[in-house]
Design a protein around this motif. Structure first.
Motif, short mmCIF file in Angstrom:
data_model
loop_
_atom_site.label_atom_id
_atom_site.label_comp_id
_atom_site.label_asym_id
_atom_site.label_seq_id
_atom_site.Cartn_x
_atom_site.Cartn_y
_atom_site.Cartn_z
N ARG A 1 39.28 32.25 37.62
CA ARG A 1 38.99 30.86 37.23
C ARG A 1 37.92 30.75 36.16
NH1 ARG A 1 39.00 30.07 42.98
NH2 ARG A 1 36.72 30.03 42.88
N SER A 2 37.10 31.78 36.00
CA SER A 2 35.95 31.69 35.09
C SER A 2 36.39 31.54 33.64
CB SER A 2 35.08 32.94 35.23
OG SER A 2 34.04 32.94 34.29
N LYS A 3 35.72 30.66 32.91
CA LYS A 3 35.97 30.53 31.47
C LYS A 3 35.51 31.77 30.72
CE LYS A 3 35.67 25.46 31.34
NZ LYS A 3 34.95 24.31 30.77
N THR A 4 34.45 32.40 31.24
CA THR A 4 34.00 33.65 30.65
C THR A 4 34.94 34.77 31.10
OG1 THR A 4 31.69 32.94 30.61
CG2 THR A 4 32.10 35.31 30.51
N LYS A 5 35.62 35.38 30.15
CA LYS A 5 36.60 36.43 30.48
C LYS A 5 36.03 37.84 30.32
CE LYS A 5 39.71 33.55 31.65
NZ LYS A 5 39.98 33.39 33.10
N GLY A 6 34.83 37.92 29.77
CA GLY A 6 34.24 39.24 29.63
C GLY A 6 32.93 39.21 28.88
N TYR A 7 32.32 40.38 28.80
CA TYR A 7 31.10 40.59 28.02
C TYR A 7 31.34 41.71 27.03
CZ TYR A 7 28.93 38.21 32.05
OH TYR A 7 28.62 37.33 33.06
N VAL A 8 30.81 41.53 25.83
CA VAL A 8 30.78 42.61 24.84
C VAL A 8 29.32 42.99 24.65
CG1 VAL A 8 31.35 43.33 22.49
CG2 VAL A 8 32.82 41.69 23.69
N PHE A 9 29.02 44.28 24.70
CA PHE A 9 27.63 44.71 24.48
C PHE A 9 27.62 45.99 23.66
CE2 PHE A 9 28.75 46.88 28.45
CZ PHE A 9 28.26 48.16 28.25
N GLY A 10 26.56 46.15 22.88
CA GLY A 10 26.44 47.38 22.09
C GLY A 10 25.30 47.31 21.09
N GLY B 1 32.96 52.37 19.04
CA GLY B 1 32.26 53.60 19.40
C GLY B 1 30.82 53.38 19.79
N HIS B 2 30.30 52.18 19.46
CA HIS B 2 28.93 51.83 19.81
C HIS B 2 28.87 50.62 20.75
CE1 HIS B 2 28.15 54.40 16.39
NE2 HIS B 2 26.84 54.30 16.56
N ALA B 3 30.02 50.16 21.21
CA ALA B 3 30.07 48.93 22.01
C ALA B 3 31.18 49.03 23.04
CB ALA B 3 30.28 47.72 21.10
N TYR B 4 31.07 48.18 24.07
CA TYR B 4 32.03 48.16 25.17
C TYR B 4 32.39 46.72 25.51
CZ TYR B 4 30.37 52.95 25.71
OH TYR B 4 30.02 54.26 25.48
N VAL B 5 33.57 46.56 26.11
CA VAL B 5 34.04 45.26 26.58
C VAL B 5 34.23 45.34 28.09
CG1 VAL B 5 35.81 43.48 26.39
CG2 VAL B 5 35.23 44.87 24.38
N VAL B 6 33.60 44.40 28.81
CA VAL B 6 33.68 44.40 30.27
C VAL B 6 34.39 43.13 30.72
CG1 VAL B 6 32.40 44.80 32.40
CG2 VAL B 6 31.38 45.44 30.21
N PRO B 7 35.58 43.23 31.28
CA PRO B 7 36.27 42.02 31.77
C PRO B 7 35.56 41.45 33.00
CG PRO B 7 37.77 43.91 31.56
CD PRO B 7 36.38 44.44 31.47
N THR B 8 35.59 40.15 33.14
CA THR B 8 35.03 39.54 34.35
C THR B 8 36.05 39.56 35.49
OG1 THR B 8 35.69 37.37 33.51
CG2 THR B 8 33.41 38.04 33.14
N GLU B 9 37.31 39.73 35.17
CA GLU B 9 38.31 39.84 36.23
C GLU B 9 38.26 41.25 36.79
OE1 GLU B 9 42.22 38.30 35.54
OE2 GLU B 9 41.47 36.68 34.25
N GLN B 10 37.28 41.43 37.64
CA GLN B 10 37.02 42.70 38.29
C GLN B 10 37.29 42.56 39.78
OE1 GLN B 10 35.49 45.63 37.02
NE2 GLN B 10 35.25 44.92 34.91
N LYS B 11 37.27 43.68 40.46
CA LYS B 11 37.34 43.63 41.91
C LYS B 11 36.17 42.84 42.47
CE LYS B 11 37.42 46.58 46.02
NZ LYS B 11 37.63 47.95 46.54
N ASN B 12 34.99 43.03 41.88
CA ASN B 12 33.79 42.32 42.34
C ASN B 12 33.03 41.76 41.15
OD1 ASN B 12 31.60 41.30 43.70
ND2 ASN B 12 30.79 43.26 44.37
N PRO B 13 33.50 40.62 40.60
CA PRO B 13 32.82 40.06 39.43
C PRO B 13 31.41 39.58 39.71
CG PRO B 13 34.51 38.56 40.26
CD PRO B 13 34.68 39.85 41.00
N ARG B 14 31.08 39.33 40.99
CA ARG B 14 29.71 38.90 41.29
C ARG B 14 28.69 40.00 41.02
NH1 ARG B 14 29.43 35.00 46.65
NH2 ARG B 14 30.85 33.40 45.87
#
Length: 841
Positions: free
Chosen positions: A388-397, A436-449
């Motif tokens: 349900r979350s509008k945030t679908k992921g995080y990008v960091f790097g 190669g310097h960054a990653y994408v983390v989906p919020t639709e995880q087993k445990n998004p909390r």
């Protein structure tokens, strides 16, 4: 509202008992028979439980014997501590369950996955993880495991058989082997035949640093979320392998206290923890209350302690669909001691820990289906939250340093959080991310909390009091760019085979080699280079060479006039690049756009020899974090100089002396201060942290103007005083500062903004000249965490860094901890800049 029934405990009755032989029957429940083929602790370790403090080697020996003799117990060694001690785990259940253990585990994990409704929790064992003495000098927990493991292995009768058939007990007899060993030695060498309860007895006053911490003096009960230490990594792997329903964490507290069990303060629970979690915790607590009532022990609950920081053993389970429970037993700190409640004996403290270990598994058995159903519902609910979350992921790097981003991804990997590589270079909301310097983390995880707990910024709170830090936002602690995204269009392949970054060298040169200072492990590379006797220089200005831009702080290693010939130099630097995970570039000309390689704007780097002040007056946590950074991250030698013999030390052999934060401003006396000042004037660099600011000011190392609040309490009653003063504590929050990247302290940072961790209220006024304020808090600096309104005004535009030239040397001050708990990767470089470039400042 729960009822609290407190019974008077007559401690004095245990005094004569403790002077003589201790009986195992004192701990064990009545009317239980035991298998004579299972040896008692005394038969193996040579003394009764509680007669002496068990050493870790004896604890290991007994647990191995039990696993050998009992078909209810298997044992595994999950790794080793820094001092080489095993990290044991006992799995305790019925013989029938042992024969089918992996199937039971898989079914238990399936309960947390999609499609789990077909599983019948009435037929499933509950999983209970019981951990003891993560603080080594809180020893009653680990000593209690001797009697507790014996009881589980040897108790006969249908009640025990049924209990073990209904549950899997993961028994961790010692969460901190190195600390326990250190404390057992202290307590035992001071034990008298005639036990002396006088609180002034040396037995109850450990010398610095004490047995609380691990080898590098870390409080390991703060590392469940960052997982930077080997002990933590072993238990976190076990946790995620099993996802236990209940996790207990057995501690000790002050001698004049009684016994605490969770829940803690109702207003100090993290908002991501479900309300029902606390309700179940309270229901389990009713079993502890009944058990302690039976033996007449005083206790309390719903006070003092909180459930906020997810890096603690009793709170980490709460964001993972489990129930974490903290136990705190008043500590004898040895074998017997006077207290406000009478004579407190070591056996009595052990008995309470043993009793609540038993009440835990009684609650688990009786609440089995209810708790299993809670776990299933938790994972179903949080999965829907992610959808349900509008945030679908995080990008960091970080476009200039792949390693810091890799280390954050490493933490995610240890917590079984899925992440992807970045598909292509991209700019998102003004921030540039490099493949190669960054990653994408989906919020639709087993445990998004769990993911949210690691990545969120939180600045509003119900309660203004915190037992620990109020913020730990991981991308900020790594000083990485990160962005919440509403789609995963930039996600590449999921990373399932997580491999380390590989360093390299571009080729062979007869002229020079260059590497930028951005990489996390560049200090490791530079140290190895200068310790080899090679010449290296640092660029004080940017330049462009052969089409590549080089930033402030670029390191140059010329080929000519070195102790190695050109071929050997190349081979050596190739090894350096691989070990430090950096890219070294071979260049064949000194002509650049900007400063040429022969410019005076390249300063030579000296071989460093660093000392650090430790011992009485110094905060061991802060000292240990620095020791750990030098020793395990950068492979740099650092000499620990104790305050006891500091006056006899020749400082002339050191280039730098680090003074960590102290318990008060009296870290060294006037004579010691004058000795350091003379050494600085002759060319040394002294680096102080946190409240060393007061010591520097008092001993006239530098003039410091403090920003102070004239706080006056109005309409505050006496019983509100502690809460009122506690609300002024900045226990741990994250703040934004401006960074002058042209100043040597800012070398290696790609942004002119930096996130700083702060847990002091030391606010310094900025210098009049802007160039003397290379790090300065912004006008609205709070990024995550709690700060009072009064302190929020003081921190605005204040400075957390000061440097002063004193004779030929330098005095450097950081008001903040740049090395906090080993996971603040983003600010470790500030200390390294002070070490290598201090004389340029």
């Amino acid at each position: 509202m729960k009822k609290k029934v407190l019974h008077l405990l007559v401690f004095t009755s245990f005094f004569a008992f403790a002077q003589n032989d201790v009986s195992l029957d004192y701990y064990l429940p009545d009317n239980v028979s035991y298998d004579p083929d299972i040896p008692t602790p005394k038969e193996i370790i040579g003394h009764e439980v509680g007669e002496w403090h068990v050493t870790h080697d004896k604890l290991v020996m007994y647990m191995n014997i039990l696993a050998e003799k009992s078909d209810r117990i298997t044992i595994e060694n999950r790794g080793k501590t820094y001092e080489g001690r095993p990290l044991l785990l006992l799995t305790v259940t019925s013989p029938q369950n042992h024969q089918n253990l992996e199937k039971i585990r898989q079914d238990h994990i399936a309960l947390t996955e999609s499609g789990s409704n077909s599983l019948n929790t009435n037929e499933m064992p509950i999983v209970v993880y019981q951990g003891f003495s993560i603080h080594g000098n809180e020893a009653s927990g680990s000593n209690a495991t001797l009697a507790y493991a014996y009881h589980l292995a040897a108790a006969q009768g249908p009640e025990m058989a049924e209990k073990l058939n209904d549950m899997i007990i993961l028994l961790d007899p010692c969460l901190n082997p190195d600390g326990l060993q250190r404390f057992a030695y202290w307590a035992n060498v001071h034990r008298s035949q005639n036990l002396n309860p006088d609180p002034n007895e040396r037995e109850y006053h450990e010398i610095w640093p004490g047995g609380r911490t691990n080898h590098y003096w870390f409080d390991m009960n703060r590392d469940w979320l960052p997982v930077q230490l080997p002990e933590s990594r072993a238990r976190i792997e076990t946790f995620h392998k099993w996802l236990p329903n209940i996790l207990t964490d057995h501690h000790e507290m002050g001698t004049n206290s009684t016994f605490f069990f969770q829940p803690g303060e109702p207003s100090r629970v993290h908002p991501l923890t479900p309300k029902i979690n606390q309700e179940l915790t309270a229901e389990i607590g009713s079993y502890h209350a009944k058990a302690l009532d039976r033996i007449g022990s005083l206790y309390y609950s719903e006070e003092n302690f909180d459930d906020y920081y997810y890096g603690k053993g009793s709170t980490f389970p709460d964001v993972n669909g489990s129930i974490g429970i903290l136990f705190e037993q008043s500590s004898s700190r040895g074998h017997i001691q006077e207290s406000e409640n009478g004579i407190l004996t070591f056996p009595f403290t052990i008995r309470n820990q043993f009793t609540t270990a038993l009440s835990t598994i009684e609650a688990a058995e009786n609440m089995r289906s209810k708790i299993l159903d809670y776990q299933r519902k938790y994972y179903a609910d949080v999965k829907n939250e992610g959808v349900r979350s509008k945030t679908k992921g995080y990008v960091f790097g970080d476009g200039k340093d792949a390693v810091r981003a890799w280390h954050l991804a490493e933490i995610l990997n240890r917590h079984k959080i899925d992440f992807h590589e970045l598909a292509d270079d991209v700019t998102i909301k003004g921030k540039q991310y490099k493949k190669g310097h960054a990653y994408v983390v989906p919020t639709e995880q087993k445990n998004p909390r769990l993911l949210k707990a690691m990545f969120e910024k939180r600045t509003t709170f119900i309660d203004s009091l915190f037992y620990d830090v109020s913020a730990w936002t991981f991308p900020l602690s790594f000083n990485l760019d990160y962005t919440e995204v509403t789609s995963l269009v930039n996600a590449g392949e999921e990373i399932t085979d997580f491999k380390p970054i590989i360093g390299s060298i571009s080729g062979e040169s007869n002229y020079a080699y260059l590497f930028e200072w951005h990489g996390y492990y560049t200090p490791k590379a530079l140290n190895e280079i200068v310790q080899k006797g090679l010449r290296a220089k640092v660029a004080k200005s940017p330049f462009t060479l052969e089409g590549k831009k080089y930033d402030y702080g670029t390191i140059m290693v010329p080929v000519q006039n070195q102790v190695l010939d050109s071929q050997a130099l190349h081979q050596f630097l190739e090894q350096v690049a691989q070990k430090a995970q950096i890219q070294i570039t071979a260049v064949n000309t000194g002509l650049t756009k900007g400063i040429d390689l022969g410019s005076n704007d390249f300063d030579p780097i000296k071989k460093q020899k660093v000392g650090i002040l430790v011992g009485d007056g110094v905060r061991s946590y802060d000292a240990g974090e620095i020791w750990h950074l030098f020793d395990t991250r950068y492979d740099m030698k650092i000499t620990k100089i104790d305050t006891r013999y500091f006056k006899n030390v020749d400082l002339g052999k050191y280039t730098d002396l680090i003074i960590p934060s102290g318990w008060n401003s009296q870290i060294l006396n006037k004579e010691g201060a004058e000795k350091i000042k003379a050494w600085v004037k002759s060319g040394g660099t002294v680096i102080g942290y946190r409240n060393v600011a007061n010591w520097f000011k008092k001993n006239e190392f530098m003039k410091l103007e403090m920003k102070e609040d004239t706080l006056v309490a109005k309409d505050i009653s006496y019983d509100q005083k502690q809460d009122y003063l506690g609300a002024q504590v900045t226990g741990g929050a994250i703040f934004e500062a401006k960074l002058d990247r042209s100043h040597p302290v800012g070398y290696g940072y790609a942004s002119d903004r930096i996130s700083l961790f702060r847990n002091t209220n030391i606010y310094l006024k900025p210098a009049k000249n802007s160039y003397d304020n290379p790090i300065q808090y912004t006008n609205n600096p709070l990024q995550s965490g709690y700060i009072s309104e009064e302190n929020a005004e003081l921190i605005k535009n204040s400075v957390p860094f000061k440097i002063k030239r004193l004779g030929k040397g330098r005095v450097i001050l950081f008001t903040d901890n740049t090395n906090f708990r080993a996971f603040w990767y983003g600010t470790n470089k500030l200390l390294m800049n002070a070490i290598f470039f201090g004389q340029m400042m």
